[in-house]
Design a protein around this motif. Structure first.
Motif, PDB file in Angstrom:
ATOM      1  N   ILE A   8      13.721   2.757   9.531  1.00  0.00           N
ATOM      2  CA  ILE A   8      13.072   3.867  10.225  1.00  0.00           C
ATOM      3  C   ILE A   8      12.125   4.484   9.200  1.00  0.00           C
ATOM      4  N   LYS A   9      10.835   4.405   9.481  1.00  0.00           N
ATOM      5  CA  LYS A   9       9.799   4.686   8.484  1.00  0.00           C
ATOM      6  C   LYS A   9       9.551   6.190   8.307  1.00  0.00           C
ATOM      7  N   PRO A  10       8.815   6.580   7.245  1.00  0.00           N
ATOM      8  CA  PRO A  10       8.618   7.996   6.922  1.00  0.00           C
ATOM      9  C   PRO A  10       7.991   8.843   8.034  1.00  0.00           C
ATOM     10  N   PHE A  48       9.196  -5.016  -1.515  1.00  0.00           N
ATOM     11  CA  PHE A  48       9.529  -5.217  -0.100  1.00  0.00           C
ATOM     12  C   PHE A  48       8.338  -5.744   0.684  1.00  0.00           C
ATOM     13  N   TYR A  49       7.150  -5.166   0.441  1.00  0.00           N
ATOM     14  CA  TYR A  49       5.945  -5.572   1.167  1.00  0.00           C
ATOM     15  C   TYR A  49       5.057  -6.502   0.326  1.00  0.00           C
ATOM     16  N   GLY A  50       5.664  -7.200  -0.637  1.00  0.00           N
ATOM     17  CA  GLY A  50       4.918  -8.081  -1.540  1.00  0.00           C
ATOM     18  C   GLY A  50       4.052  -9.115  -0.829  1.00  0.00           C
ATOM     19  N   PRO A  56      -6.072  -5.336   2.364  1.00  0.00           N
ATOM     20  CA  PRO A  56      -6.791  -4.101   2.008  1.00  0.00           C
ATOM     21  C   PRO A  56      -5.951  -2.832   2.195  1.00  0.00           C
ATOM     22  N   PHE A  57      -4.939  -2.891   3.076  1.00  0.00           N
ATOM     23  CA  PHE A  57      -4.151  -1.696   3.348  1.00  0.00           C
ATOM     24  C   PHE A  57      -2.897  -1.591   2.484  1.00  0.00           C
ATOM     25  N   PHE A  58      -2.742  -2.501   1.498  1.00  0.00           N
ATOM     26  CA  PHE A  58      -1.496  -2.546   0.732  1.00  0.00           C
ATOM     27  C   PHE A  58      -1.187  -1.221   0.020  1.00  0.00           C
ATOM     28  N   GLU A  60      -2.258   1.806   0.631  1.00  0.00           N
ATOM     29  CA  GLU A  60      -1.957   2.828   1.649  1.00  0.00           C
ATOM     30  C   GLU A  60      -0.536   2.644   2.203  1.00  0.00           C
ATOM     31  N   LEU A  61      -0.175   1.389   2.439  1.00  0.00           N
ATOM     32  CA  LEU A  61       1.149   1.067   2.978  1.00  0.00           C
ATOM     33  C   LEU A  61       2.251   1.496   2.002  1.00  0.00           C
ATOM     34  N   VAL A  62       2.070   1.170   0.727  1.00  0.00           N
ATOM     35  CA  VAL A  62       3.076   1.538  -0.280  1.00  0.00           C
ATOM     36  C   VAL A  62       3.150   3.058  -0.420  1.00  0.00           C
ATOM     37  N   ALA A  90       4.703  -4.066  19.615  1.00  0.00           N
ATOM     38  CA  ALA A  90       3.615  -4.575  18.775  1.00  0.00           C
ATOM     39  C   ALA A  90       3.357  -3.656  17.575  1.00  0.00           C
ATOM     40  N   THR A  91       2.878  -4.265  16.476  1.00  0.00           N
ATOM     41  CA  THR A  91       2.594  -3.524  15.241  1.00  0.00           C
ATOM     42  C   THR A  91       1.714  -2.309  15.515  1.00  0.00           C
ATOM     43  N   ASN A  92       0.658  -2.509  16.306  1.00  0.00           N
ATOM     44  CA  ASN A  92      -0.241  -1.416  16.672  1.00  0.00           C
ATOM     45  C   ASN A  92       0.284  -0.760  17.954  1.00  0.00           C
ATOM     46  N   ILE A 101       9.912   1.226  20.790  1.00  0.00           N
ATOM     47  CA  ILE A 101       9.928   2.284  19.772  1.00  0.00           C
ATOM     48  C   ILE A 101       8.506   2.665  19.379  1.00  0.00           C
ATOM     49  N   ARG A 102       7.668   1.666  19.155  1.00  0.00           N
ATOM     50  CA  ARG A 102       6.309   1.979  18.682  1.00  0.00           C
ATOM     51  C   ARG A 102       5.463   2.629  19.772  1.00  0.00           C
ATOM     52  N   LYS A 103       5.666   2.237  21.027  1.00  0.00           N
ATOM     53  CA  LYS A 103       4.952   2.889  22.120  1.00  0.00           C
ATOM     54  C   LYS A 103       5.368   4.358  22.214  1.00  0.00           C
ATOM     55  N   SER A 108       0.227   5.387  14.555  1.00  0.00           N
ATOM     56  CA  SER A 108      -0.925   4.516  14.277  1.00  0.00           C
ATOM     57  C   SER A 108      -0.400   3.157  13.818  1.00  0.00           C
ATOM     58  N   VAL A 109      -1.312   2.222  13.584  1.00  0.00           N
ATOM     59  CA  VAL A 109      -0.900   0.885  13.122  1.00  0.00           C
ATOM     60  C   VAL A 109      -0.188   0.968  11.769  1.00  0.00           C
ATOM     61  N   GLY A 110      -0.545   1.923  10.941  1.00  0.00           N
ATOM     62  CA  GLY A 110       0.124   2.102   9.646  1.00  0.00           C
ATOM     63  C   GLY A 110       1.412   2.890   9.799  1.00  0.00           C
ATOM     64  N   ALA A 114       8.799   1.993  12.612  1.00  0.00           N
ATOM     65  CA  ALA A 114       9.921   1.068  12.416  1.00  0.00           C
ATOM     66  C   ALA A 114       9.466  -0.224  11.756  1.00  0.00           C
ATOM     67  N   HIS A 115      10.377  -0.804  11.015  1.00  0.00           N
ATOM     68  CA  HIS A 115      10.228  -2.172  10.506  1.00  0.00           C
ATOM     69  C   HIS A 115      11.379  -3.003  11.016  1.00  0.00           C
ATOM     70  N   GLY A 116      11.128  -4.244  11.343  1.00  0.00           N
ATOM     71  CA  GLY A 116      12.191  -5.195  11.643  1.00  0.00           C
ATOM     72  C   GLY A 116      11.842  -6.550  11.055  1.00  0.00           C
ATOM     73  N   SER A 117      12.841  -7.233  10.514  1.00  0.00           N
ATOM     74  CA  SER A 117      12.606  -8.547   9.893  1.00  0.00           C
ATOM     75  C   SER A 117      11.938  -9.494  10.883  1.00  0.00           C
TER      76      SER A 117
HETATM   77  P1  GTP Z   1       6.812  -4.577   9.709  1.00  0.00           P
HETATM   78  O1  GTP Z   1       8.036  -4.708  10.565  1.00  0.00           O
HETATM   79  O2  GTP Z   1       6.675  -3.216   9.084  1.00  0.00           O
HETATM   80  O3  GTP Z   1       6.699  -5.699   8.703  1.00  0.00           O
HETATM   81  O4  GTP Z   1       5.598  -4.674  10.755  1.00  0.00           O
HETATM   82  P2  GTP Z   1       5.003  -5.959  11.455  1.00  0.00           P
HETATM   83  O5  GTP Z   1       5.764  -7.175  11.069  1.00  0.00           O
HETATM   84  O6  GTP Z   1       4.864  -5.642  12.907  1.00  0.00           O
HETATM   85  O7  GTP Z   1       3.545  -5.998  10.831  1.00  0.00           O
HETATM   86  P3  GTP Z   1       3.039  -6.697   9.463  1.00  0.00           P
HETATM   87  O8  GTP Z   1       4.160  -7.338   8.753  1.00  0.00           O
HETATM   88  O9  GTP Z   1       1.841  -7.488   9.810  1.00  0.00           O
HETATM   89  O10 GTP Z   1       2.534  -5.419   8.643  1.00  0.00           O
HETATM   90  C1  GTP Z   1       3.460  -4.686   7.871  1.00  0.00           C
HETATM   91  C2  GTP Z   1       3.151  -3.226   7.985  1.00  0.00           C
HETATM   92  O11 GTP Z   1       1.907  -2.961   7.343  1.00  0.00           O
HETATM   93  C3  GTP Z   1       2.953  -2.705   9.399  1.00  0.00           C
HETATM   94  O12 GTP Z   1       4.139  -2.375  10.060  1.00  0.00           O
HETATM   95  C4  GTP Z   1       2.123  -1.471   9.156  1.00  0.00           C
HETATM   96  O13 GTP Z   1       2.953  -0.376   8.742  1.00  0.00           O
HETATM   97  C5  GTP Z   1       1.246  -1.899   7.987  1.00  0.00           C
HETATM   98  N1  GTP Z   1      -0.052  -2.351   8.464  1.00  0.00           N
HETATM   99  C6  GTP Z   1      -0.353  -3.509   9.108  1.00  0.00           C
HETATM  100  N2  GTP Z   1      -1.662  -3.567   9.407  1.00  0.00           N
HETATM  101  C7  GTP Z   1      -2.206  -2.405   8.946  1.00  0.00           C
HETATM  102  C8  GTP Z   1      -3.514  -1.863   8.934  1.00  0.00           C
HETATM  103  O14 GTP Z   1      -4.459  -2.455   9.432  1.00  0.00           O
HETATM  104  N3  GTP Z   1      -3.666  -0.630   8.339  1.00  0.00           N
HETATM  105  C9  GTP Z   1      -2.619   0.047   7.774  1.00  0.00           C
HETATM  106  N4  GTP Z   1      -2.822   1.241   7.207  1.00  0.00           N
HETATM  107  N5  GTP Z   1      -1.377  -0.439   7.766  1.00  0.00           N
HETATM  108  C10 GTP Z   1      -1.174  -1.643   8.346  1.00  0.00           C
END
Ligand code: GTP
Ligand code: MG
Length: 138
Positions: A8-10, A48-50, A56-58, A60-62, A90-92, A101-103, A108-110, A114-117
């Motif tokens: 459960i993300k920040p 974790f997000y290696g 480009p968003f790495f 910001e993500l960290v 969907a991620t977005n 959950i995401r809906k 936003s996409v960032g 939530a994260h799930g494997s």
């Molecule tokens: P996770 O369950 O978090 O891994 O999400 P995912 O598998 O649906 O997406 P993905 O692994 O492709 O991306 C990992 C995470 O990076 C996403 O959940 C977002 O938090 C972030 N992310 C992905 N794309 C973008 C983007 O375009 N911009 C930003 N700021 N973050 C992004």
């Protein structure tokens, strides 16, 4: 039964949505068999997000993932990996299906709540990063 790893993300912990997200998880038939609230270190978040380190968003993500505490979880259920991906949506959030959950909660996409494997293999790696075997009670 299968196990998956969830965060459960920040953006969600900040808005006091842990319980609401857990209710969605449980309604979907997944069981929370381990859970803790932690503040990630920068090194933990980068590891974790290696897989995304060239994106480009790495940065910001960290920064986002260490901005507030997160809740890390192990979820158990039938086809838990795929089932939880479906519950998350969907991620977005703009593309996420109704009732996911995401809906319902993502900003936003960032900041997507939530994260799930994404595979059983990654689930096992991610669970081991955050939980000792005796902290998971199925
Ligand atoms: P996770 O369950 O978090 O891994 O999400 P995912 O598998 O649906 O997406 P993905 O692994 O492709 O991306 C990992 C995470 O990076 C996403 O959940 C977002 O938090 C972030 N992310 C992905 N794309 C973008 C983007 O375009 N911009 C930003 N700021 N973050 C992004
Ligand atoms: Mg992913």
């Amino acid at each position: 039964l299968e196990r998956t790893f969830s965060i459960i993300k920040p953006d969600a912990t900040r808005r006091n949505l842990t319980g609401a997200i857990n209710a969605t998880i449980e309604k979907a038939g997944l069981r929370i068999v381990a859970q803790k609230r932690i503040l990630l270190t920068r090194a933990q978040a980068e590891t974790f997000y290696g897989v995304h380190k060239e994106r480009p968003f790495f940065g910001e993500l960290v920064d986002f993932m260490i901005s507030e505490p997160i809740v890390v979880q192990v979820l158990e259920g039938e086809n838990a990996v795929a089932a939880y991906r479906e519950v998350m949506g969907a991620t977005n959030p703009a593309n996420a299906a109704e009732g996911t959950i995401r809906k319902e909660f993502a900003l936003s996409v960032g900041e997507n709540s939530a994260h799930g494997s994404d595979s059983l293999e990654n689930a096992q790696i991610e669970i081991a990063q955050f939980f000792a075997g005796n902290e998971i009670v199925g």
